[in-house]
Design a protein around this motif. Structure first.
Motif, PDB file in Angstrom:
ATOM      1  N   LEU A  11     145.576  70.232  30.833  1.00  0.00           N
ATOM      2  CA  LEU A  11     144.342  70.917  30.433  1.00  0.00           C
ATOM      3  C   LEU A  11     143.126  70.114  30.870  1.00  0.00           C
ATOM      4  CD1 LEU A  11     145.415  71.817  26.806  1.00  0.00           C
ATOM      5  CD2 LEU A  11     144.949  73.450  28.629  1.00  0.00           C
ATOM      6  N   THR A  12     143.359  68.873  31.310  1.00  0.00           N
ATOM      7  CA  THR A  12     142.230  67.999  31.632  1.00  0.00           C
ATOM      8  C   THR A  12     142.341  67.423  33.042  1.00  0.00           C
ATOM      9  OG1 THR A  12     143.442  66.127  30.700  1.00  0.00           O
ATOM     10  CG2 THR A  12     141.919  67.268  29.226  1.00  0.00           C
ATOM     11  N   PRO A  13     142.325  68.312  34.078  1.00  0.00           N
ATOM     12  CA  PRO A  13     142.370  67.808  35.453  1.00  0.00           C
ATOM     13  C   PRO A  13     141.041  67.131  35.800  1.00  0.00           C
ATOM     14  CG  PRO A  13     141.924  70.154  35.469  1.00  0.00           C
ATOM     15  CD  PRO A  13     142.140  69.770  34.020  1.00  0.00           C
ATOM     16  N   ASP A  14     141.068  66.261  36.783  1.00  0.00           N
ATOM     17  CA  ASP A  14     139.811  65.708  37.292  1.00  0.00           C
ATOM     18  C   ASP A  14     139.011  66.861  37.900  1.00  0.00           C
ATOM     19  OD1 ASP A  14     137.908  63.743  38.309  1.00  0.00           O
ATOM     20  OD2 ASP A  14     138.718  64.292  40.265  1.00  0.00           O
ATOM     21  N   PRO A  15     137.747  67.044  37.495  1.00  0.00           N
ATOM     22  CA  PRO A  15     136.989  68.216  37.957  1.00  0.00           C
ATOM     23  C   PRO A  15     136.876  68.303  39.493  1.00  0.00           C
ATOM     24  CG  PRO A  15     135.814  67.094  36.185  1.00  0.00           C
ATOM     25  CD  PRO A  15     136.983  66.229  36.528  1.00  0.00           C
ATOM     26  N   LEU A  16     136.710  67.165  40.148  1.00  0.00           N
ATOM     27  CA  LEU A  16     136.548  67.189  41.604  1.00  0.00           C
ATOM     28  C   LEU A  16     137.877  67.508  42.300  1.00  0.00           C
ATOM     29  CD1 LEU A  16     134.012  66.769  43.229  1.00  0.00           C
ATOM     30  CD2 LEU A  16     134.781  64.458  43.757  1.00  0.00           C
ATOM     31  N   HIS A  17     138.960  66.935  41.794  1.00  0.00           N
ATOM     32  CA  HIS A  17     140.303  67.230  42.317  1.00  0.00           C
ATOM     33  C   HIS A  17     140.572  68.722  42.188  1.00  0.00           C
ATOM     34  CE1 HIS A  17     144.737  67.478  42.236  1.00  0.00           C
ATOM     35  NE2 HIS A  17     144.719  66.433  43.018  1.00  0.00           N
ATOM     36  N   SER A  18     140.240  69.262  41.014  1.00  0.00           N
ATOM     37  CA  SER A  18     140.450  70.674  40.748  1.00  0.00           C
ATOM     38  C   SER A  18     139.598  71.541  41.680  1.00  0.00           C
ATOM     39  CB  SER A  18     140.124  70.954  39.280  1.00  0.00           C
ATOM     40  OG  SER A  18     140.186  72.322  39.007  1.00  0.00           O
ATOM     41  N   ALA A  19     138.328  71.153  41.876  1.00  0.00           N
ATOM     42  CA  ALA A  19     137.437  71.928  42.744  1.00  0.00           C
ATOM     43  C   ALA A  19     137.968  71.950  44.175  1.00  0.00           C
ATOM     44  CB  ALA A  19     136.036  71.340  42.718  1.00  0.00           C
ATOM     45  N   PHE A  20     138.585  70.867  44.592  1.00  0.00           N
ATOM     46  CA  PHE A  20     139.076  70.779  45.955  1.00  0.00           C
ATOM     47  C   PHE A  20     140.328  71.612  46.173  1.00  0.00           C
ATOM     48  CE2 PHE A  20     139.020  68.754  50.013  1.00  0.00           C
ATOM     49  CZ  PHE A  20     137.759  68.175  50.075  1.00  0.00           C
ATOM     50  N   SER A  66     137.154  82.381  42.004  1.00  0.00           N
ATOM     51  CA  SER A  66     136.285  83.456  41.517  1.00  0.00           C
ATOM     52  C   SER A  66     137.106  84.748  41.366  1.00  0.00           C
ATOM     53  CB  SER A  66     135.063  83.631  42.418  1.00  0.00           C
ATOM     54  OG  SER A  66     135.340  84.520  43.463  1.00  0.00           O
ATOM     55  N   ASN A  67     138.107  84.938  42.250  1.00  0.00           N
ATOM     56  CA  ASN A  67     139.016  86.073  42.083  1.00  0.00           C
ATOM     57  C   ASN A  67     139.788  85.985  40.765  1.00  0.00           C
ATOM     58  OD1 ASN A  67     138.270  87.135  44.520  1.00  0.00           O
ATOM     59  ND2 ASN A  67     140.113  86.491  45.618  1.00  0.00           N
ATOM     60  N   GLU A  68     140.192  84.772  40.389  1.00  0.00           N
ATOM     61  CA  GLU A  68     140.950  84.611  39.141  1.00  0.00           C
ATOM     62  C   GLU A  68     140.116  85.034  37.931  1.00  0.00           C
ATOM     63  OE1 GLU A  68     144.117  84.170  39.020  1.00  0.00           O
ATOM     64  OE2 GLU A  68     144.113  83.932  41.196  1.00  0.00           O
ATOM     65  N   PRO A  72     137.929  73.337  50.277  1.00  0.00           N
ATOM     66  CA  PRO A  72     137.362  73.779  48.991  1.00  0.00           C
ATOM     67  C   PRO A  72     136.763  75.181  49.066  1.00  0.00           C
ATOM     68  CG  PRO A  72     136.640  71.552  49.479  1.00  0.00           C
ATOM     69  CD  PRO A  72     137.359  72.049  50.709  1.00  0.00           C
ATOM     70  N   LEU A  73     136.324  75.618  50.267  1.00  0.00           N
ATOM     71  CA  LEU A  73     135.720  76.957  50.371  1.00  0.00           C
ATOM     72  C   LEU A  73     136.718  78.039  49.972  1.00  0.00           C
ATOM     73  CD1 LEU A  73     133.788  76.520  53.751  1.00  0.00           C
ATOM     74  CD2 LEU A  73     132.873  76.454  51.406  1.00  0.00           C
ATOM     75  N   LEU A  74     137.982  77.883  50.426  1.00  0.00           N
ATOM     76  CA  LEU A  74     139.008  78.859  50.071  1.00  0.00           C
ATOM     77  C   LEU A  74     139.325  78.784  48.578  1.00  0.00           C
ATOM     78  CD1 LEU A  74     141.561  78.732  53.023  1.00  0.00           C
ATOM     79  CD2 LEU A  74     139.903  80.517  52.475  1.00  0.00           C
ATOM     80  N   SER A  75     139.351  77.550  48.037  1.00  0.00           N
ATOM     81  CA  SER A  75     139.637  77.401  46.608  1.00  0.00           C
ATOM     82  C   SER A  75     138.557  78.065  45.768  1.00  0.00           C
ATOM     83  CB  SER A  75     139.732  75.922  46.227  1.00  0.00           C
ATOM     84  OG  SER A  75     140.644  75.250  47.052  1.00  0.00           O
TER      85      SER A  75
END
Ligand SMILES: [Zn+2]
Length: 418
Positions: free
Chosen positions: A392-401, A359-361, A351-354
């Protein structure tokens, strides 16, 4: 460290990593299914319900296939290591080739081929069932297999010499071999960044100069505004393989080329294409590209130094199910074990790289809004989301990872707020 504690540690991390991945995937499936029946309010007038539902079904189908792949991958890693697959393979090859350099090259090649063969049915299913079902597959089986042969030949032509140099350094360059290997590896990466577009990409796709004069003028205007020099604008026949659209850069310095997938150009209006390109130029101008390369170099130096130490530890081999050969020639095995073990121990840090990438995006979006037009970027994002059936509605934790890009809904919100 003794070898049985390392075996236990490895098995524990492998299981924990798999459990986290499966948990994230099942959360994602549930979250997307739960939001399947309503388009999020801010997109209600932009994306039809049918498209939203298609994106949900596509995301769920892809994630379910991923669950199969993750489980299979864990079984394969376990089979190669603790269950004795590598030990068996090594014994067969030693009896044919002795413990020579040829043995070491053959060992890496065999592991690569076996892993590829195991993945092949799933790759085939993904392309010709899953992508096909949602209208994204444009490949024929014959192109699929031609690609496979070409990828394997190119991989062998590039990979085997690089592997040979690495193994020779490991054997003969003394205790600092990993530093020399790193220098060669960095040089090779830079070479590929510079020449991939001329040497390798044409083996798989056709590139033609962008002919649309209006669009050219628009893009050249943008490049002048932000001070970006390019060797040319090209269109790639991405539609030969997939209906998904994209744009990318290749090359270095003034030799940079901009490549558009034909599938992107056919879907977006010139003003939207300009906004998408402004976002990409943002990554260059804000030094994201250079920073990413620098980070990759630093990380690979750390990993090679770690391998330099591990390759002399007997517990590293025995703990992963392999008896090191008495007369040396264990370097290829060390490389293979390292490739299997590293992701198992580093996954929880991904997740650190993600976070960095996301933030670059946002920064690149802000750059595009400043130098092009934020409304154009929003309408391009919405269209690409719809055409690529991105949820448009990914699971927030899945997306964060996992997600290198924030969900479109969050990007649009930020662009509207700016
Ligand atoms: Zn980007």
């Amino acid at each position: 460290m003794n070898s049985s504690s390392f075996s236990l540690l490895f098995a524990a991390f492998l299981l924990a990593t798999l459990a986290v991945k499966l948990w994230l995937a099942s959360r994602h499936v549930r979250h997307v299914a739960l939001h399947r029946d309503a388009v999020p309010a801010q997109f209600a007038h932009k994306i039809p319900l049918a498209a939203h539902q298609k994106a949900a079904d596509y995301t769920i189908a892809k994630t379910r296939l991923k669950i199969v792949m993750l489980t299979l991958n864990a079984v394969v890693v376990l089979g190669f290591t603790l269950l004795g697959g590598l030990q068996w393979l090594s014994e067969q090859l030693v009896s044919l080739l002795d413990s020579s350099m040829t043995y070491q090259l053959a060992l890496v090649a065999a592991v690569t081929v076996i892993s590829g063969v195991i993945d092949l049915p799933i790759d085939y299913y993904k392309q010709f069932r899953l992508e096909e079902k949602f209208g994204f597959n444009k490949m024929t089986p014959s192109l699929f297999f031609t690609d496979l042969v070409k990828h394997s030949l190119v991989g062998a032509a590039i990979g085997l010499p690089l592997l040979w140099v690495t193994l020779a350094l490991m054997e003969q360059a003394g205790s600092l071999w990993w530093l020399y290997a790193w220098l060669i590896w960095c040089g090779f990466q830079l070479f590929m960044l510079g020449f991939y577009q001329n040497l390798i990409a044409p083996l798989f796709n056709k590139f033609t100069p962008l002919e649309d004069d209006l669009l050219r003028a628009r893009i050249e205007g943008l490049m002048q505004r932000v001070g970006f020099a390019s060797k040319g604008l090209f269109v790639m026949d991405g539609s030969r393989r997939s209906a998904h659209g994209n744009a990318y850069f290749s090359g270095f310095g003034a030799a940079k080329r901009i490549v558009f997938f034909d599938t992107l150009l056919s879907r977006l209006q010139p003003n939207e294409i300009e906004a998408v390109l402004a976002h990409e130029l943002g990554h260059f101008k804000l030094n994201h590209v250079i920073k990413r390369i620098a980070l990759m170099f630093v990380m690979s130096l750390a990993f090679l130094a770690l391998l330099g130490w591990l390759k002399n530890q007997i517990w590293f081999y025995q703990g992963l199910g392999v008896m090191p050969l008495m007369n040396g020639a264990n370097d290829a095995m060390a490389l293979i074990l390292f490739m299997f073990a590293l992701p198992v121990f580093t996954f929880l840090f991904s997740p650190l790289l993600s976070i960095m990438s996301r933030s670059n995006e946002f920064e690149a979006d802000a750059f595009a809004a400043k130098h092009s037009n934020s409304q154009d970027l929003i309408s391009a994002l919405v269209k690409l989301c719809e055409h690529n059936a991105s949820t448009l509605t990914p699971d927030p934790l899945h997306s964060a990872f996992y997600d290198s890009h924030p969900p479109a809904s969050v990007r649009v919100q930020k662009l509207l707020a700016a």
